[in-house]
Design an enzyme around this catalytic site. Structure first.
Site, PDB file in Angstrom:
ATOM      1  N   SER A  22      -8.186  -5.177   4.681  1.00 35.49           N
ATOM      2  CA  SER A  22      -8.814  -4.847   3.394  1.00 35.49           C
ATOM      3  C   SER A  22      -9.175  -6.069   2.550  1.00 35.49           C
ATOM      4  O   SER A  22      -8.796  -6.175   1.370  1.00 35.49           O
ATOM      5  CB  SER A  22      -7.896  -3.912   2.601  1.00 35.49           C
ATOM      6  OG  SER A  22      -7.735  -2.693   3.274  1.00 35.49           O
ATOM      7  N   ASP A  79       0.839  -1.198   0.000  1.00 41.98           N
ATOM      8  CA  ASP A  79       0.000   0.000   0.000  1.00 41.98           C
ATOM      9  C   ASP A  79       0.876   1.251   0.000  1.00 41.98           C
ATOM     10  O   ASP A  79       1.945   1.265   0.619  1.00 41.98           O
ATOM     11  CB  ASP A  79      -0.898  -0.008   1.242  1.00 41.98           C
ATOM     12  CG  ASP A  79      -2.003   1.018   1.167  1.00 41.98           C
ATOM     13  OD1 ASP A  79      -2.318   1.486   0.056  1.00 41.98           O
ATOM     14  OD2 ASP A  79      -2.559   1.368   2.226  1.00 41.98           O
ATOM     15  N   GLY A  80       0.407   2.288  -0.679  1.00 41.20           N
ATOM     16  CA  GLY A  80       1.089   3.575  -0.624  1.00 41.20           C
ATOM     17  C   GLY A  80       1.677   4.065  -1.930  1.00 41.20           C
ATOM     18  O   GLY A  80       2.307   5.128  -1.958  1.00 41.20           O
ATOM     19  N   ASN A  81       1.465   3.326  -3.031  1.00 45.29           N
ATOM     20  CA  ASN A  81       2.023   3.771  -4.306  1.00 45.29           C
ATOM     21  C   ASN A  81       1.501   5.152  -4.699  1.00 45.29           C
ATOM     22  O   ASN A  81       2.262   6.023  -5.134  1.00 45.29           O
ATOM     23  CB  ASN A  81       1.680   2.775  -5.408  1.00 45.29           C
ATOM     24  CG  ASN A  81       2.424   1.461  -5.285  1.00 45.29           C
ATOM     25  OD1 ASN A  81       3.383   1.355  -4.532  1.00 45.29           O
ATOM     26  ND2 ASN A  81       1.977   0.464  -6.017  1.00 45.29           N
ATOM     27  N   HIS A 134       2.996   3.357  -9.046  1.00 41.53           N
ATOM     28  CA  HIS A 134       2.840   1.932  -9.340  1.00 41.53           C
ATOM     29  C   HIS A 134       4.092   1.377 -10.012  1.00 41.53           C
ATOM     30  O   HIS A 134       4.532   0.260  -9.706  1.00 41.53           O
ATOM     31  CB  HIS A 134       1.618   1.706 -10.230  1.00 41.53           C
ATOM     32  CG  HIS A 134       0.314   2.094  -9.587  1.00 41.53           C
ATOM     33  ND1 HIS A 134       0.000   1.748  -8.296  1.00 41.53           N
ATOM     34  CD2 HIS A 134      -0.736   2.802 -10.068  1.00 41.53           C
ATOM     35  CE1 HIS A 134      -1.203   2.220  -7.997  1.00 41.53           C
ATOM     36  NE2 HIS A 134      -1.664   2.865  -9.051  1.00 41.53           N
ATOM     37  N   LEU A 188      11.440 -20.887  -3.470  1.00 44.61           N
ATOM     38  CA  LEU A 188      10.445 -19.990  -2.865  1.00 44.61           C
ATOM     39  C   LEU A 188       9.225 -19.975  -3.770  1.00 44.61           C
ATOM     40  O   LEU A 188       9.355 -20.038  -4.994  1.00 44.61           O
ATOM     41  CB  LEU A 188      11.017 -18.575  -2.716  1.00 44.61           C
ATOM     42  CG  LEU A 188      10.133 -17.496  -2.066  1.00 44.61           C
ATOM     43  CD1 LEU A 188      11.001 -16.490  -1.314  1.00 44.61           C
ATOM     44  CD2 LEU A 188       9.318 -16.740  -3.122  1.00 44.61           C
ATOM     45  N   TRP A 216     -10.936  -2.772  -9.274  1.00 45.46           N
ATOM     46  CA  TRP A 216     -11.538  -2.586 -10.591  1.00 45.46           C
ATOM     47  C   TRP A 216     -12.363  -1.298 -10.653  1.00 45.46           C
ATOM     48  O   TRP A 216     -12.664  -0.806 -11.749  1.00 45.46           O
ATOM     49  CB  TRP A 216     -12.417  -3.781 -10.947  1.00 45.46           C
ATOM     50  CG  TRP A 216     -11.662  -5.042 -11.250  1.00 45.46           C
ATOM     51  CD1 TRP A 216     -11.601  -6.166 -10.472  1.00 45.46           C
ATOM     52  CD2 TRP A 216     -10.867  -5.321 -12.405  1.00 45.46           C
ATOM     53  NE1 TRP A 216     -10.817  -7.120 -11.072  1.00 45.46           N
ATOM     54  CE2 TRP A 216     -10.357  -6.636 -12.263  1.00 45.46           C
ATOM     55  CE3 TRP A 216     -10.537  -4.582 -13.552  1.00 45.46           C
ATOM     56  CZ2 TRP A 216      -9.537  -7.224 -13.220  1.00 45.46           C
ATOM     57  CZ3 TRP A 216      -9.730  -5.176 -14.518  1.00 45.46           C
ATOM     58  CH2 TRP A 216      -9.234  -6.475 -14.341  1.00 45.46           C
ATOM     59  N   ARG A 269       0.158   7.537  -2.797  1.00 49.93           N
ATOM     60  CA  ARG A 269       0.625   8.604  -1.905  1.00 49.93           C
ATOM     61  C   ARG A 269       2.101   8.933  -2.147  1.00 49.93           C
ATOM     62  O   ARG A 269       2.511  10.087  -2.050  1.00 49.93           O
ATOM     63  CB  ARG A 269       0.391   8.203  -0.448  1.00 49.93           C
ATOM     64  CG  ARG A 269      -0.998   8.551   0.060  1.00 49.93           C
ATOM     65  CD  ARG A 269      -1.284   7.901   1.391  1.00 49.93           C
ATOM     66  NE  ARG A 269      -1.592   6.491   1.213  1.00 49.93           N
ATOM     67  CZ  ARG A 269      -1.809   5.656   2.222  1.00 49.93           C
ATOM     68  NH1 ARG A 269      -1.691   6.086   3.470  1.00 49.93           N
ATOM     69  NH2 ARG A 269      -2.111   4.400   2.001  1.00 49.93           N
ATOM     70  N   TRP A 270       2.887   7.910  -2.478  1.00 47.55           N
ATOM     71  CA  TRP A 270       4.294   8.143  -2.806  1.00 47.55           C
ATOM     72  C   TRP A 270       4.400   9.085  -4.003  1.00 47.55           C
ATOM     73  O   TRP A 270       5.203  10.015  -4.005  1.00 47.55           O
ATOM     74  CB  TRP A 270       4.967   6.808  -3.099  1.00 47.55           C
ATOM     75  CG  TRP A 270       6.432   6.883  -3.377  1.00 47.55           C
ATOM     76  CD1 TRP A 270       7.456   6.724  -2.487  1.00 47.55           C
ATOM     77  CD2 TRP A 270       7.062   7.121  -4.646  1.00 47.55           C
ATOM     78  NE1 TRP A 270       8.668   6.852  -3.110  1.00 47.55           N
ATOM     79  CE2 TRP A 270       8.454   7.097  -4.444  1.00 47.55           C
ATOM     80  CE3 TRP A 270       6.568   7.346  -5.939  1.00 47.55           C
ATOM     81  CZ2 TRP A 270       9.361   7.291  -5.471  1.00 47.55           C
ATOM     82  CZ3 TRP A 270       7.476   7.553  -6.965  1.00 47.55           C
ATOM     83  CH2 TRP A 270       8.854   7.522  -6.730  1.00 47.55           C
TER      84      TRP A 270
END
Length: 245
Positions: A197, A21-23, A38, A132, A70, A25-26
C-alpha cells in the site's frame, strides 16, 4: 495466558517496519465506531514499541497515516489528528525517558500548524537518544516520496551542484526522508491484507514481508516475536544465487 516462545538464535532484525491495519474492522466487529478502533490502536503502538525495545530492535517504523488517508471521511480524519496530538503531548516524555528517538517522515504541508510544532519539539527533544529510533510515517506515500526526491535531485543538477553521472542508488537514498536510517529488514502487515500500500517503496526492496491475520488493536509482543521467527527462517540472498554465496 500464552507464554512467548524464545526467539531463534541470531540477532534481531535491525529495522522493523509495520503497516498497522485493521483498526476499523476491529471496531466494526464489536459494533463500535471506527474511531474506537483507532483509539485502541494507540495501545498497540505502546505495546509494539515496548516489545521492540525489549527485543533489541534498533529502528521501528510505523505506517500511521498514508497520503491516501486524507480521502477518508472528515470526522475520521479529525479524530485521527486528535489522537496524534494526544500521542505527541502525552507520550514524548516517556519516549525520551526510555532513550527513544522520534522521527516523523511524510508530507507535513497538510498538517495543522500546532501538530507540526508538536512534531518539531518532539524530534528536537529526543534527537540525541540512541536506544531505539521510532519512525512515524505520517501523511506519507512511497510514490510521492520518490517523486519529491527526484525533483530535489533535478534541482541540484539544474543549479550545477550535481552531474547526472553523480546520481546512483546511494546518492538517491541520501535525498529520501529516511536518509541515515538503514532500510527495513522486516516489514509486517496486520489484518490479513497482503500488499504494501504505497509504503517505503524504495526502502523495502530487499525486506522480508510477513503478513499476519491479527488486527492491529490486538497486536502483541507474541505477534512480533512470531514474525521475527519467520524472518529468521528466511534465506536472505539479496538477489544473489545460492552458489554465489
Amino acid at each position: 495466558m500464552a507464554v512467548s516462545s524464545p526467539l531463534p538464535q541470531g540477532a534481531p532484525p535491525v529495522h522493523v517496519a509495520i503497516i498497522m491495519d485493521g483498526n476499523g474492522r476491529w471496531a466494526t466487529a464489536r459494533g463500535l465506531p471506527r474511531t474506537a478502533g483507532h483509539r485502541k490502536g494507540v495501545e498497540a503502538v505502546r505495546r509494539a514499541l515496548e516489545a521492540a525495545r525489549e527485543l533489541g530492535i534498533r529502528y521501528l517504523t510505523l505506517y500511521s497515516f498514508s497520503s491516501e488517508n486524507w480521502n477518508r471521511p472528515r470526522d475520521e480524519v479529525s479524530d485521527l489528528m486528535q489522537l496524534l496530538r494526544f500521542y505527541l503531548r502525552g507520550e514524548i516524555a516517556s519516549l525520551h525517558k526510555n532513550g527513544v528517538r522520534l522521527r516523523v517522515i511524510g508530507d507535513r504541508s497538510r498538517l495543522s500548524k500546532d501538530i507540526i510544532s508538536l512534531i518539531d519539539n518532539a524530534e528536537s527533544l529526543t534527537a540525541s537518544n540512541e536506544t531505539l529510533t521510532l519512525v512515524i510515517a505520517l501523511s506519507y506515500g512511497g510514490r510521492q516520496e520518490i517523486a519529491s526526491t527526484t525533483r530535489q535531485i533535478a534541482e541540484q543538477v539544474k543549479a550545477g551542484h550535481l552531474e547526472p553521472s553523480d546520481i546512483d542508488e546511494g546518492r538517491f537514498a541520501n535525498y529520501l526522508s529516511t536518509a541515515g536510517i538503514p532500510d527495513p529488514d522486516l516489514c509486517i502487515r496486520t489484518s490479513g491484507e497482503k500488499r504494501i500500500s504505497n509504503f517505503l517503496l524504495w526502502q523495502l526492496a530487499y525486506a522480508e514481508l510477513v503478513f499476519v491475520d491479527t488486527l492491529w488493536p490486538d497486536f502483541t509482543k507474541r505477534d512480533l516475536e512470531d514474525a521475527i521467527q519467520e524472518y529468521h527462517r528466511r534465506d536472505r540472498r539479496f538477489g544473489a544465487s545460492v552458489g554465489s554465496r
